[in-house]
Scaffold this active site. Structure first.
Site, PDB file in Angstrom:
ATOM      1  N   VAL A  11       0.664  -0.946  -0.133  1.00  0.00           N
ATOM      2  CA  VAL A  11      -0.061  -0.195   0.031  1.00  0.00           C
ATOM      3  C   VAL A  11       0.960   1.127   0.455  1.00  0.00           C
ATOM      4  O   VAL A  11       0.784   2.273  -1.012  1.00  0.00           O
ATOM      5  CB  VAL A  11      -0.941   0.872   1.065  1.00  0.00           C
ATOM      6  CG1 VAL A  11      -1.653   0.927   1.561  1.00  0.00           C
ATOM      7  CG2 VAL A  11      -1.769  -0.666   1.200  1.00  0.00           C
ATOM      8  N   CYS A 261      -4.860  -9.556   3.179  1.00  0.00           N
ATOM      9  CA  CYS A 261      -6.186  -8.810   3.733  1.00  0.00           C
ATOM     10  C   CYS A 261      -7.261  -9.689   3.990  1.00  0.00           C
ATOM     11  O   CYS A 261      -8.025  -9.843   4.820  1.00  0.00           O
ATOM     12  CB  CYS A 261      -6.256  -7.992   2.298  1.00  0.00           C
ATOM     13  SG  CYS A 261      -4.764  -7.259   1.740  1.00  0.00           S
ATOM     14  N   LYS A 264      -7.258 -12.229   6.906  1.00  0.00           N
ATOM     15  CA  LYS A 264      -6.679 -10.560   8.406  1.00  0.00           C
ATOM     16  C   LYS A 264      -8.262 -10.160   8.552  1.00  0.00           C
ATOM     17  O   LYS A 264      -8.445  -9.007   9.499  1.00  0.00           O
ATOM     18  CB  LYS A 264      -5.917 -10.426   7.634  1.00  0.00           C
ATOM     19  CG  LYS A 264      -5.126  -8.961   8.796  1.00  0.00           C
ATOM     20  CD  LYS A 264      -3.792  -8.729   8.891  1.00  0.00           C
ATOM     21  CE  LYS A 264      -4.176  -7.354   7.367  1.00  0.00           C
ATOM     22  NZ  LYS A 264      -4.448  -5.839   7.890  1.00  0.00           N
TER      23      LYS A 264
HETATM   24  C1  UGA Z   1      -8.122  -6.727  -1.487  1.00  0.00           C
HETATM   25  C2  UGA Z   1      -9.694  -6.698  -2.266  1.00  0.00           C
HETATM   26  O1  UGA Z   1      -9.671  -6.623  -3.535  1.00  0.00           O
HETATM   27  C3  UGA Z   1      -8.693  -5.110  -2.619  1.00  0.00           C
HETATM   28  O2  UGA Z   1      -9.858  -4.050  -2.906  1.00  0.00           O
HETATM   29  C4  UGA Z   1      -8.124  -4.683  -1.094  1.00  0.00           C
HETATM   30  O3  UGA Z   1      -7.617  -3.242  -1.314  1.00  0.00           O
HETATM   31  C5  UGA Z   1      -6.931  -5.330  -0.478  1.00  0.00           C
HETATM   32  O4  UGA Z   1      -7.687  -6.876  -0.515  1.00  0.00           O
HETATM   33  C6  UGA Z   1      -6.618  -4.742   0.280  1.00  0.00           C
HETATM   34  O5  UGA Z   1      -7.276  -4.818   2.267  1.00  0.00           O
HETATM   35  O6  UGA Z   1      -5.330  -4.301   0.983  1.00  0.00           O
HETATM   36  P1  UGA Z   1      -6.193  -8.687  -2.332  1.00  0.00           P
HETATM   37  O7  UGA Z   1      -5.810  -9.605  -1.402  1.00  0.00           O
HETATM   38  O8  UGA Z   1      -4.744  -8.591  -3.339  1.00  0.00           O
HETATM   39  O9  UGA Z   1      -7.311  -7.133  -2.407  1.00  0.00           O
HETATM   40  O10 UGA Z   1      -6.903  -9.716  -3.449  1.00  0.00           O
HETATM   41  P2  UGA Z   1      -8.180 -10.023  -3.961  1.00  0.00           P
HETATM   42  O11 UGA Z   1      -8.146 -10.146  -5.691  1.00  0.00           O
HETATM   43  O12 UGA Z   1      -8.462  -9.748  -3.689  1.00  0.00           O
HETATM   44  O13 UGA Z   1      -8.133 -11.817  -3.954  1.00  0.00           O
HETATM   45  C7  UGA Z   1      -7.540 -11.837  -3.106  1.00  0.00           C
HETATM   46  C8  UGA Z   1      -8.166 -13.571  -2.370  1.00  0.00           C
HETATM   47  O14 UGA Z   1      -9.574 -14.256  -3.462  1.00  0.00           O
HETATM   48  C9  UGA Z   1      -6.881 -14.497  -3.583  1.00  0.00           C
HETATM   49  O15 UGA Z   1      -6.628 -15.818  -3.222  1.00  0.00           O
HETATM   50  C10 UGA Z   1      -7.886 -14.757  -4.848  1.00  0.00           C
HETATM   51  O16 UGA Z   1      -7.178 -15.902  -5.605  1.00  0.00           O
HETATM   52  C11 UGA Z   1      -9.260 -14.784  -4.244  1.00  0.00           C
HETATM   53  N1  UGA Z   1     -10.203 -15.184  -5.163  1.00  0.00           N
HETATM   54  C12 UGA Z   1     -10.915 -13.762  -5.675  1.00  0.00           C
HETATM   55  C13 UGA Z   1     -11.183 -15.640  -5.723  1.00  0.00           C
HETATM   56  O17 UGA Z   1     -10.787 -17.628  -4.682  1.00  0.00           O
HETATM   57  N2  UGA Z   1     -12.718 -16.064  -6.079  1.00  0.00           N
HETATM   58  C14 UGA Z   1     -12.726 -15.221  -6.779  1.00  0.00           C
HETATM   59  O18 UGA Z   1     -13.970 -14.548  -7.539  1.00  0.00           O
HETATM   60  C15 UGA Z   1     -11.571 -13.677  -6.499  1.00  0.00           C
END
Ligand code: UGA
Length: 439
Positions: A11, A261, A264
């Site tokens: 971030v 994220c 947690k």
């Molecule tokens: C997430 C949020 O999407 C961001 O908006 C936020 O700013 C960030 O956390 C944070 O709080 O800093 P991030 O952790 O980078 O972002 O990842 P995501 O792309 O949202 O994916 C999170 C998890 O969900 C991954 O393990 C991904 O594989 C999984 N996922 C995502 C699924 O299993 N299915 C989906 O349809 C989408």
């Protein structure tokens, strides 16, 4: 504008660099000397597409610098952004020690009338706590703003430069206007800026992450029903996602969500709700389903091999260690739970990730064998588990996979392949929420 960003994780580094990119004068500070040393040498300490070029350009043009001198960075800035970590405590709540320590540093060093912006993900009431800290230091002149970040790893630069929305948590009109001005280059195409009170801003961040995580757990639970009934989660997903009220995003079933994220933050909101006597039923279910989904994957592999006793000693290949594609981050990656489960059953694991092997090595050392190429991991393995949706895993050479594996079995935790096509090619293919395919 003179800006100081405290904390150079995803971030902080991305935000600071994007502010520099729009012409601001930015100092990113961190107490981690090794991180700052690397940044000063032009190295980005983690894998994030597009960030390296942006850092190099802005450092080169003199708008961005890195330092361990936290106080002097704060003392020169109109706005100080707190971007330090808020890890889970043992009870799941967010550990705010680092945030509070930085708030004190801002209280000591910031110039009169400075603005302290909380960008770290913090529970409701933290801005108020920081205000109390500053008041106790006789620094009521410093304005506290809650300004949560919504960027995703892997697309962080894009998300920061073109955010869906900006949330500014302060009721002070002048401070709100200053923040609007800072963000104006990012929202030129009409993306909204929401100004609100501190607490609503803090809760917006948790609610957004919790709802996205809940959607994934919801789909993972529906995928369990699909598997038992012989329905196909892909059909269900597409058809429900076409409903405008639902939308297609974050409905992809998987081996579970991970990262630094979602797990947690859902835990922290769950703990916070309990503290204030709200029973967080949906939040707890989101976490429970996620845990069950990861364990179900392990169970599927062990069952295929006839249970733990006969799985013992067998070699399995793993593609993907990162919690999602386009990152080397393995924090709370579902791959770790799968690896732990298979190792506990005495299996031998040959792993490959395009960028996360080194991070896994720090955790597992020589308990895993690290392959240096995609197909290298497959040699002699009785099955392949696909755990991260890297693009290069989407269209592999199935002929090569089949001839390299000891037996043609694939466990797909991301639903990258077509079950019928794999069946035709002679694979036994397990995926999420779809009936297994085999001849
Ligand atoms: C997430 C949020 O999407 C961001 O908006 C936020 O700013 C960030 O956390 C944070 O709080 O800093 P991030 O952790 O980078 O972002 O990842 P995501 O792309 O949202 O994916 C999170 C998890 O969900 C991954 O393990 C991904 O594989 C999984 N996922 C995502 C699924 O299993 N299915 C989906 O349809 C989408």
């Amino acid at each position: 504008m003179k800006i100081c960003v405290i904390g150079t994780g995803y971030v902080g580094l991305v935000t600071g660099t994007c502010f520099a990119e729009t012409g601001n004068d930015v100092t990113c500070v961190d107490t981690d000397k090794s991180k700052i040393d690397r940044l000063q040498k032009g190295e980005v300490p983690f894998y994030e597409p597009g960030l390296g070029e942006l850092v190099t350009r802005n450092v080169g043009e003199g708008r961005l610098r890195f330092s361990t001198a936290v106080d002097s960075g704060i003392s020169e800035a109109v706005i100080s952004f707190i971007c330090v970590g808020t890890p889970s405590s043992s009870d799941g709540s967010a550990d705010l020690k680092a945030v509070e320590a930085v708030a004190e540093q801002v209280g000591k060093a910031a110039p009169k009338g400075a603005v302290l912006v909380l960008k770290s993900t913090v529970p409701v009431g933290t801005a108020e706590e920081c205000t109390k800290i500053l008041n106790s230091m006789k620094r009521a002149d410093i304005h506290v703003v809650s300004n949560p970040e919504f960027l995703r790893e892997g697309t962080a630069v894009q998300d920061c430069l073109i955010p869906d929305r900006i949330v500014i948590g302060t009721l002070d009109m002048a401070v709100s206007a200053l923040l609007r001005e800072l963000y104006s280059p990012f929202v030129r195409t009409g993306h909204p800026v929401f100004a609100m009170d501190h607490k609503s801003a803090e809760l917006t961040k948790y609610a957004a992450n919790a709802l996205l995580a809940l959607r994934i757990s919801f789909m993972n639970e529906i995928s369990m029903i699909c598997e038992k009934e012989g329905a196909d989660i892909a059909n269900v997903r597409e058809a429900i996602g076409a409903d405008h009220r639902i939308g297609p995003q974050y409905l992809f079933p998987s081996v579970g969500f991970g990262g630094s994220c979602f797990p947690k933050d859902v835990r922290a909101l769950t703990a916070h709700a309990r503290e204030i006597d709200v029973e967080p039923r949906l939040l707890q279910a989101t976490l429970d389903v996620n845990e069950a989904q990861k364990q179900a994957f392990v169970g599927r592999v062990l069952r295929h091999f006839g249970g733990e006793a006969s799985a013992k000693g067998k070699r399995v290949a793993i593609w993907g260690l990162a919690f999602k594609a386009k990152t080397d981050d393995i924090r709370e990656s579902p791959a770790l739970t799968v690896i732990d489960g298979l190792l506990a059953a005495g299996m031998k694991l040959h792993v490959f990730d395009p960028v996360a092997n080194a991070n896994a090595k720090v955790v597992y050392g020589d308990r895993l064998t690290y392959a240096s190429s995609t197909y290298g991991a497959l040699e002699g393995a009785a099955a392949l588990c696909v755990l991260t949706e890297w693009n290069q895993f989407r269209h592999p050479d199935f002929g090569k996979i089949k001839s390299t594996l000891a037996s043609p079995v694939i466990f797909d935790g991301r639903n990258l392949y077509d079950p019928q096509a794999l069946k035709k090619l002679g694979f036994t293919y397990y995926s999420i929420g779809r009936p297994p395919a085999s001849n």
